[in-house]
Motif scaffolding. Structure first.
Motif, PDB file in Angstrom:
ATOM      1  N   ASN A 148      -3.214   5.022   2.496  1.00 28.92           N
ATOM      2  CA  ASN A 148      -2.866   6.284   3.142  1.00 28.92           C
ATOM      3  C   ASN A 148      -2.543   7.371   2.122  1.00 28.92           C
ATOM      4  O   ASN A 148      -2.995   8.513   2.235  1.00 28.92           O
ATOM      5  CB  ASN A 148      -1.662   6.084   4.077  1.00 28.92           C
ATOM      6  N   VAL A 149      -1.747   7.020   1.118  1.00 24.67           N
ATOM      7  CA  VAL A 149      -1.377   7.987   0.085  1.00 24.67           C
ATOM      8  C   VAL A 149      -2.616   8.405  -0.702  1.00 24.67           C
ATOM      9  O   VAL A 149      -2.787   9.588  -1.035  1.00 24.67           O
ATOM     10  CB  VAL A 149      -0.306   7.390  -0.847  1.00 24.67           C
ATOM     11  N   GLU A 150      -3.459   7.460  -0.983  1.00 28.05           N
ATOM     12  CA  GLU A 150      -4.703   7.753  -1.701  1.00 28.05           C
ATOM     13  C   GLU A 150      -5.521   8.815  -0.972  1.00 28.05           C
ATOM     14  O   GLU A 150      -6.042   9.764  -1.583  1.00 28.05           O
ATOM     15  CB  GLU A 150      -5.505   6.451  -1.823  1.00 28.05           C
ATOM     16  N   ARG A 151      -5.614   8.672   0.332  1.00 29.96           N
ATOM     17  CA  ARG A 151      -6.385   9.624   1.136  1.00 29.96           C
ATOM     18  C   ARG A 151      -5.729  11.001   1.132  1.00 29.96           C
ATOM     19  O   ARG A 151      -6.400  12.027   0.981  1.00 29.96           O
ATOM     20  CB  ARG A 151      -6.531   9.096   2.558  1.00 29.96           C
ATOM     21  N   GLY A 176      11.899   7.237  -2.455  1.00 33.34           N
ATOM     22  CA  GLY A 176      11.558   6.294  -1.392  1.00 33.34           C
ATOM     23  C   GLY A 176      11.181   7.001  -0.111  1.00 33.34           C
ATOM     24  O   GLY A 176      10.192   6.648   0.540  1.00 33.34           O
ATOM     25  N   ASP A 177      11.954   8.003   0.281  1.00 28.89           N
ATOM     26  CA  ASP A 177      11.610   8.780   1.472  1.00 28.89           C
ATOM     27  C   ASP A 177      10.282   9.493   1.279  1.00 28.89           C
ATOM     28  O   ASP A 177       9.474   9.589   2.214  1.00 28.89           O
ATOM     29  CB  ASP A 177      12.709   9.804   1.774  1.00 28.89           C
ATOM     30  N   PHE A 178      10.048  10.016   0.073  1.00 30.59           N
ATOM     31  CA  PHE A 178       8.786  10.703  -0.193  1.00 30.59           C
ATOM     32  C   PHE A 178       7.609   9.746  -0.034  1.00 30.59           C
ATOM     33  O   PHE A 178       6.600  10.093   0.590  1.00 30.59           O
ATOM     34  CB  PHE A 178       8.796  11.297  -1.603  1.00 30.59           C
ATOM     35  N   ALA A 179       7.738   8.530  -0.577  1.00 36.26           N
ATOM     36  CA  ALA A 179       6.656   7.551  -0.457  1.00 36.26           C
ATOM     37  C   ALA A 179       6.381   7.227   1.004  1.00 36.26           C
ATOM     38  O   ALA A 179       5.221   7.179   1.445  1.00 36.26           O
ATOM     39  CB  ALA A 179       7.014   6.281  -1.230  1.00 36.26           C
ATOM     40  N   GLN A 180       7.436   7.018   1.780  1.00 39.58           N
ATOM     41  CA  GLN A 180       7.246   6.686   3.191  1.00 39.58           C
ATOM     42  C   GLN A 180       6.721   7.888   3.977  1.00 39.58           C
ATOM     43  O   GLN A 180       5.952   7.733   4.935  1.00 39.58           O
ATOM     44  CB  GLN A 180       8.562   6.174   3.771  1.00 39.58           C
ATOM     45  N   ALA A 181       7.114   9.088   3.564  1.00 41.02           N
ATOM     46  CA  ALA A 181       6.582  10.288   4.207  1.00 41.02           C
ATOM     47  C   ALA A 181       5.084  10.408   3.966  1.00 41.02           C
ATOM     48  O   ALA A 181       4.323  10.759   4.876  1.00 41.02           O
ATOM     49  CB  ALA A 181       7.310  11.529   3.686  1.00 41.02           C
ATOM     50  N   MET A 182       4.646  10.124   2.753  1.00 42.72           N
ATOM     51  CA  MET A 182       3.211  10.172   2.455  1.00 42.72           C
ATOM     52  C   MET A 182       2.455   9.133   3.286  1.00 42.72           C
ATOM     53  O   MET A 182       1.373   9.403   3.815  1.00 42.72           O
ATOM     54  CB  MET A 182       2.981   9.933   0.965  1.00 42.72           C
ATOM     55  N   MET A 183       3.046   7.943   3.430  1.00 39.11           N
ATOM     56  CA  MET A 183       2.413   6.904   4.252  1.00 39.11           C
ATOM     57  C   MET A 183       2.313   7.361   5.705  1.00 39.11           C
ATOM     58  O   MET A 183       1.271   7.186   6.353  1.00 39.11           O
ATOM     59  CB  MET A 183       3.216   5.613   4.162  1.00 39.11           C
ATOM     60  N   ASP A 184       3.406   7.937   6.233  1.00 42.04           N
ATOM     61  CA  ASP A 184       3.397   8.405   7.620  1.00 42.04           C
ATOM     62  C   ASP A 184       2.395   9.534   7.818  1.00 42.04           C
ATOM     63  O   ASP A 184       1.704   9.593   8.852  1.00 42.04           O
ATOM     64  CB  ASP A 184       4.790   8.885   8.021  1.00 42.04           C
TER      65      ASP A 184
END
Length: 340
Positions: A140-143, A176-184
């Motif tokens: 997801n982050v890659e995209r 951590g929140d940033f990573a999960q935000a990117m995934m969402d």
């Protein structure tokens, strides 16, 4: 631009974060590291909706590293059945036992040294569970990053550049929140097809959107056709029980309970590898399954086994076969055999 992206995304995440059983609320204290680790292992190449019931089942049975480490291999492998990529379950057990014996590292390098923990998983645990700044890049982050920066180099060759670009927008705080935000964002808005750009908090910063074709990114190299293999699955029945075997510990579906099979080869093997000499009857249908690196077509053979044959394995009551924890391939076969 990088600071602006992080601020916008975290503001959006504070209002729109998915509620997931392994997460803490945005801005709250970090979640339990065991739950982060377990979820990240399960989420490797598997959708969130599929993982949630497995995660809850595992946490109910084994709520921490110590209880997981003490579990019987067969119990864990059976509980994992249907989740796929079974090497993850074997590595998960090895990792739990390593952590129970020596503790869980809190830094990315130490985490990466654990069994089954690669670069992405180590970064995710370091950021989400321990609040460290780490560059977390899943599909997801890659995209999202490929579209933000209109990365025209095709994958997988573009991965180092995409990670470097992700690094450039990862904040020092709330990583951590940033990573999960990117995934969402990638899961719900910046989707592979028909991205919902009008709802995206980063639309004004997105080069892919500005170019009018965000769905063109990431650029992917054409995949070669998957090889085709063939096999036979054997249904050996006796006195209302079905013969099951334990697959070898290494290799595909390693350590899993399964129906007997012959070899998986480039041409149909017929009755080669049958578990016993018997009057085998081939059915007029088969089952197919797609593994990561090949497609498998299996014929189905049925026989009633007499006491004198006594092949190696365990005899499982037919009316309890759903509790055997069979992998997806063999669960498909059971359903197909049931129509005979």
């Amino acid at each position: 631009m990088p600071d602006n992206i992080a601020a916008k995304l975290l503001h959006w995440y504070d209002a729109s974060a998915r509620v997931l059983p392994w997460r803490a609320r945005p801005g709250a204290n970090a979640p339990e590291p065991y739950r982060v680790w377990l979820s990240e292992v399960m989420l490797q190449q598997t959708q969130v909706a599929t993982v949630i019931p497995y995660f809850e089942k595992f946490v109910g049975a084994w709520p921490d590293f110590v209880s997981m480490a003490a579990a019987e291999d067969a119990d864990v492998m059976s509980a994992w059945a249907g989740l796929g990529y079974y090497a993850r379950a074997r590595n998960m057990l090895a990792c739990a036992r390593e952590v129970a014996a020596n503790g869980l590292p809190t830094d990315e390098a130490g985490l990466r040294a654990l069994p089954g923990v690669g670069g992405y998983t180590a970064a995710a645990i370091a950021a989400i569970a321990f609040g460290q700044r780490a560059v977390v890049v899943d599909g997801n982050v890659e995209r999202v990053v490929a579209r933000l920066f209109a990365v025209r180099d095709p994958l997988p060759g573009a991965k180092p550049r995409i990670k470097a670009l992700a690094d450039s927008i990862t904040p020092e705080v709330r990583a951590g929140d940033f990573a999960q935000a990117m995934m969402d964002l990638g899961s719900g808005i910046c989707t592979p097809r028909a991205p919902k750009c009008l709802l995206c908090p980063l639309r004004e910063d997105c080069a892919g959107f500005a170019g009018g074709a965000p769905e063109a990114f990431p650029v992917k190299a054409r995949k070669p056709a998957s090889p085709q293999r063939y096999g036979t699955i054997f249904w050996a029945e006796r006195d209302g029980k079905l013969l099951l075997v334990r697959r070898p510990g290494k290799g595909l579906l390693g350590g899993m309970r399964a129906l007997p099979t012959g070899p998986w080869t480039d041409s149909p093997p017929g009755l080669t590898g049958a578990p016993a000499a018997a009057d085998w009857r081939m059915l007029d249908r088969g089952v197919s399954h797609v593994f990561t690196h090949f497609r498998l077509e299996c014929a189905l053979a049925v026989a009633t086994i007499g006491a004198q044959e006594a092949p190696q394995g365990e005899w499982w009551p037919l009316d309890e076969i759903e509790s055997a924890g069979l992998p997806t391939l063999f669960a498909k076969a059971v359903r197909a055999f049931g129509r005979r």
